[in-house]
Design an enzyme around this catalytic site. Structure first.
Site, PDB file in Angstrom:
ATOM      1  N   CYS A   1     -73.983  66.645  71.457  1.00 32.17           N
ATOM      2  CA  CYS A   1     -74.236  67.549  72.682  1.00 32.17           C
ATOM      3  C   CYS A   1     -75.490  67.432  73.384  1.00 32.17           C
ATOM      4  CB  CYS A   1     -73.768  69.034  72.635  1.00 32.17           C
ATOM      5  SG  CYS A   1     -74.684  69.974  71.388  1.00 32.17           S
TER       6      CYS A   1
ATOM      7  N   ASP B   1     -71.414  71.032  81.052  1.00 29.44           N
ATOM      8  CA  ASP B   1     -70.922  71.128  79.596  1.00 29.44           C
ATOM      9  C   ASP B   1     -70.550  69.866  79.034  1.00 29.44           C
ATOM     10  OD1 ASP B   1     -70.602  72.228  77.211  1.00 29.44           O
ATOM     11  OD2 ASP B   1     -69.195  73.950  77.737  1.00 29.44           O
TER      12      ASP B   1
ATOM     13  N   HIS C   1     -69.289  69.852  75.971  1.00 27.20           N
ATOM     14  CA  HIS C   1     -68.515  69.869  74.880  1.00 27.20           C
ATOM     15  C   HIS C   1     -66.738  69.681  75.112  1.00 27.20           C
ATOM     16  CE1 HIS C   1     -72.170  72.216  74.184  1.00 27.20           C
ATOM     17  NE2 HIS C   1     -71.959  71.794  72.653  1.00 27.20           N
TER      18      HIS C   1
END
Length: 399
Positions: free
Chosen positions: A74, A279, A281
């Site tokens: 990440c 994000d 993820h």
């Protein structure tokens, strides 16, 4: 559902909280919006940022390593996003907007190709992970903001198309003299080009060598300034909050990479007391360029309302980024930073100085040339005392 196992389709068609109806200004990477009247413009701006997420089924890293970065990549993806924004500003401009389903301009495709998940792309997950070994991070281990900044600095040397100077400001200090010397290298070589002696060292063609140097080094090499910071111990010190917000208001802003205790994010702005972020993820299949050179790019742009989190949830370890295409833009940035430091509304996050303080030791003082940095990873050990180790415990998401 575990955030690490979300797919693009579940994100695309899932339920997302719409952007808030608020009269408070919305700031996205140096641009101000009104959420009541410019919501479409806000979403267009966010969608146009490059969105790098977990990928799967790419060629093994190092030939025998992982074929997915789910659960560990990440912060590497956040590093790609902040540098991707710099390349967008460098080659197509901050005001460029993405439109899906169309043939894209050549410069944009070249930017995407620099991040495709394969070993020969300048800033691929493969290059970042393998270069990170020299920073003491085995492939598959989570990075902190400083580590990814150091790796991007090394990789940028190979990017002869963009010709960026990536400078990582250590010890919470930005030294103007150091940056100007890096972005205007001809200043250091000016005397050499005017001296007739030593021409033999340049294959007997001093004039041609100087002409080449002038061609390769414009008056100012575009600057990507990354500033690793720690804004508290276990939680962010509230005294820094207003200053952090003001960073997103600067026209040179590239955003912030950091996160919260469970994950890393790329922060691109704020509204009220909430940070706006992309994000990483989300696990998506790896993408291969088409035969005509175009890149299927739908999954490289976040097409739903951006994520938000309260600023107090931010982990104190971050890296702020800024892009200065010209010397005037850098001088303007310095002026704005000095103006912010005079405000009483918040605590300065870093110090801006004209020349290097005596207690600081630069990479140059250690005689580490770019070639040496790549040729011998042991140089990383020599720099260890100057670069913080970043052992923050960010949870590794289960697969």
């Amino acid at each position: 559902m575990d955030a690490a196992t979300l797919t693009y389709d579940t994100l695309r068609f899932g339920e997302f909280e719409d952007f808030p109806e608020t009269s408070e200004p919305v700031w996205i990477l140096g641009k101000e919006y009104n959420a009541l009247t410019e919501k479409d413009d806000i979403l267009s701006d966010v969608t146009s940022r490059l969105w790098f997420t977990y990928r799967k089924n790419f060629p093994p890293i190092g030939g025998t390593g992982p074929t997915s970065d789910t659960g560990w990549g990440c912060m590497l993806r956040c590093g790609q996003m902040i540098l991707g924004e710099a390349l967008v500003c460098r080659h197509v401009g901050r005001d460029w907007r993405w439109a899906g389903g169309q043939r894209q301009r050549e410069e944009y495709i070249s930017i995407l190709n620099a991040f495709i998940d394969k070993k020969d792309s300048y800033y691929s997950i493969h290059q970042i992970a393998q270069m990170g070994v020299g920073e003491g991070k085995p492939i598959g281990q989570w990075y902190g903001p400083n580590t990814v900044a150091q790796v991007l600095k090394k990789l940028a040397v190979f990017d002869t198309w963009s010709r960026l100077v990536v400078h990582v400001a250590m010890d919470n200090t930005v030294v103007i003299e150091d940056i100007k010397r890096l972005c205007m290298p001809w200043l250091d070589s000016e005397g050499a080009c005017c001296e007739p002696e030593g021409a033999g060292d340049l294959n007997g063609c001093l004039e041609g060598a100087c002409a080449l140097a002038e061609e390769e080094t414009a008056l100012w090499k575009p600057l990507v300034l990354l500033i690793p910071l720690r804004l508290g111990l276990s939680d962010i010190n509230e005294a820094y909050i207003e200053t952090l917000k003001q960073c997103f208001m600067l026209p040179q802003s590239l955003g912030v990479i950091g996160g919260k205790p469970n994950s890393a994010h790329y922060f691109i702005g704020y509204v009220g007391e909430e940070l706006i972020y992309l994000d990483p993820h989300t696990t998506q299949p790896a993408v291969d360029p088409c035969e005509d050179g175009q890149v299927p790019d739908e999954t490289y742009h976040c097409q739903h309302p951006p994520c938000r989190m309260h600023i107090c949830e931010l982990d104190p370890s971050i890296a702020a980024g800024f892009f200065c295409r010209t010397e005037d833009e850098f001088d303007d940035w310095c002026m704005r930073i000095r103006r912010l430091s005079c405000n009483r509304g918040g605590l300065p996050m870093f110090e801006l100085v004209d020349s290097q303080p005596s207690h600081m030791v630069s990479v140059d003082a250690l005689n580490l040339t770019p070639d040496a940095l790549f040729a011998d990873f042991s140089d990383s050990d020599r720099l260890e005392r100057f670069f913080d180790s970043e052992d923050e415990e960010f949870e590794i998401l289960s697969l």
